[in-house]
Design an enzyme around this catalytic site. Structure first.
Site, PDB file in Angstrom:
ATOM      1  N   ASP A 151       6.727  -6.147  10.723  1.00 22.19           N
ATOM      2  CA  ASP A 151       5.558  -6.370  10.206  1.00 22.19           C
ATOM      3  C   ASP A 151       4.352  -6.135  11.241  1.00 22.19           C
ATOM      4  OD1 ASP A 151       4.001  -7.419   7.391  1.00 22.19           O
ATOM      5  OD2 ASP A 151       3.020  -8.425   9.019  1.00 22.19           O
TER       6      ASP A 151
HETATM    7  C1  LIG Z   1      -2.724  -0.001  12.222  1.00 26.67           C
HETATM    8  C2  LIG Z   1      -1.526   0.947  11.492  1.00 26.67           C
HETATM    9  C3  LIG Z   1      -1.090   0.650  10.617  1.00 26.67           C
HETATM   10  N1  LIG Z   1      -0.212   1.370   9.955  1.00 26.67           N
HETATM   11  C4  LIG Z   1       0.535   1.011   8.854  1.00 26.67           C
HETATM   12  C5  LIG Z   1       2.150   0.396   9.360  1.00 26.67           C
HETATM   13  C6  LIG Z   1       2.613  -0.211   8.284  1.00 26.67           C
HETATM   14  O1  LIG Z   1       3.531   0.592   7.280  1.00 26.67           O
HETATM   15  C7  LIG Z   1       1.516  -0.825   7.444  1.00 26.67           C
HETATM   16  C8  LIG Z   1       1.152  -2.364   7.603  1.00 26.67           C
HETATM   17  O2  LIG Z   1       1.760  -3.104   6.495  1.00 26.67           O
HETATM   18  P1  LIG Z   1       3.275  -3.751   6.628  1.00 26.67           P
HETATM   19  O3  LIG Z   1       2.972  -4.947   5.723  1.00 26.67           O
HETATM   20  O4  LIG Z   1       3.586  -4.078   7.944  1.00 26.67           O
HETATM   21  O5  LIG Z   1       4.395  -2.927   6.179  1.00 26.67           O
HETATM   22  P2  LIG Z   1       4.487  -1.878   4.863  1.00 26.67           P
HETATM   23  O6  LIG Z   1       4.070  -2.881   3.578  1.00 26.67           O
HETATM   24  O7  LIG Z   1       3.904  -0.633   4.954  1.00 26.67           O
HETATM   25  O8  LIG Z   1       6.068  -1.651   4.779  1.00 26.67           O
HETATM   26  P3  LIG Z   1       7.232  -2.534   4.588  1.00 26.67           P
HETATM   27  O9  LIG Z   1       6.662  -4.080   4.612  1.00 26.67           O
HETATM   28  O10 LIG Z   1       8.143  -2.204   3.439  1.00 26.67           O
HETATM   29  O11 LIG Z   1       8.135  -2.449   5.907  1.00 26.67           O
HETATM   30  O12 LIG Z   1       0.370  -0.215   8.358  1.00 26.67           O
HETATM   31  C9  LIG Z   1       0.145   2.642  10.334  1.00 26.67           C
HETATM   32  O13 LIG Z   1       0.721   3.501   9.608  1.00 26.67           O
HETATM   33  N2  LIG Z   1      -0.787   3.175  11.281  1.00 26.67           N
HETATM   34  C10 LIG Z   1      -1.729   2.340  11.962  1.00 26.67           C
HETATM   35  O14 LIG Z   1      -2.424   2.769  12.802  1.00 26.67           O
END
Ligand SMILES: Cc1cn([C@H]2C[C@H](O)[C@@H](COP(=O)(O)OP(=O)(O)OP(=O)(O)O)O2)c(=O)[nH]c1=O
EC number: 3.6.1.9
Length: 198
Positions: free
Chosen positions: A72
């Site tokens: 997360d």
């Molecule tokens: C800060 C940042 C976040 N993110 C993304 C990563 C995560 O996918 C998302 C944060 O949300 P999360 O809730 O961590 O993940 P998710 O809902 O996308 O996926 P899952 O719970 O099914 O594993 O933001 C980027 O892709 N690049 C960035 O620079």
């Protein structure tokens, strides 16, 4: 060797795990992501990473021993968690808050098998240059901020805002690869099993 399941719907996490040459299958990990009152950002991401790993375990059907990895990511500004933007106004407000200052990105990983669960929290500091309202609106129109914590992607168009990074790039994208490899090692799963030289 135990089979690995990645409990995630995030395409970024799948790409990152693929990058270090670990074979895996993806399973869904839909859990309630509401923070608990007074919970610290670090405790929050760790609880969610563990919760996703446990939820993922529930959807694996296998007679063989296996491990499940959950993760997360949260963007934290002045101790406050910025989640995924719900609409354009929310996304632009987040970018205006992040503009011209430094924030933290916390990513937790949790790995479990039938006996134990180990987790890590990785904190990185990201510094943004000044961002205008027009740029924030144009960035929203690109579609990129929608599914991302803090409303930006360092690996995409959002890179133009990043003036500095102190920490783990892969953790900001969603999966800290150094720490992930370390945890996998604790559970007897090596990296570099598949090698795709670029
Ligand atoms: C800060 C940042 C976040 N993110 C993304 C990563 C995560 O996918 C998302 C944060 O949300 P999360 O809730 O961590 O993940 P998710 O809902 O996308 O996926 P899952 O719970 O099914 O594993 O933001 C980027 O892709 N690049 C960035 O620079």
């Amino acid at each position: 060797m135990k089979r690995l399941y990645l409990a995630s719907g995030s395409p970024r996490r799948r790409e990152l795990l693929t990058q270090i040459g670990v074979p895996f299958s993806a399973v869904s990990a839909d859990i309630d992501e509401t923070p608990i009152d007074q919970e610290s950002p670090s405790a929050y991401v760790e609880r969610l990473a563990r919760g996703k790993a446990e939820a993922g375990r529930g959807s694996v059907v296998s007679d063989e021993p296996f491990c499940v990895l959950g993760a997360d990511t949260a963007v934290v500004l002045d101790g406050k968690i910025l989640g995924k933007p719900v609409d354009q106004a929310d996304a632009c407000a987040m970018l205006m808050m992040l503009s011209g200052c430094e924030h933290e990105v916390l990513t937790a990983i949790a790995l479990l098998d039938g006996e134990r669960c180990e987790s890590r929290v990785v904190t990185s500091r990201v510094r943004f240059r000044d961002i205008s309202r027009e740029e924030a609106a144009a960035y929203w129109a690109s579609g990129e901020p929608r599914d991302k914590a803090g409303g930006y992607g360092i690996q995409g168009l959002g890179a133009v805002f990043v003036a500095g990074l102190n920490g783990s790039y892969s953790a900001v994208v969603g999966l800290p690869l150094c720490e992930t490899a370390e945890l996998l090692g604790h559970f007897g799963i090596p990296c570099w099993q598949t090698r795709n030289a670029h």
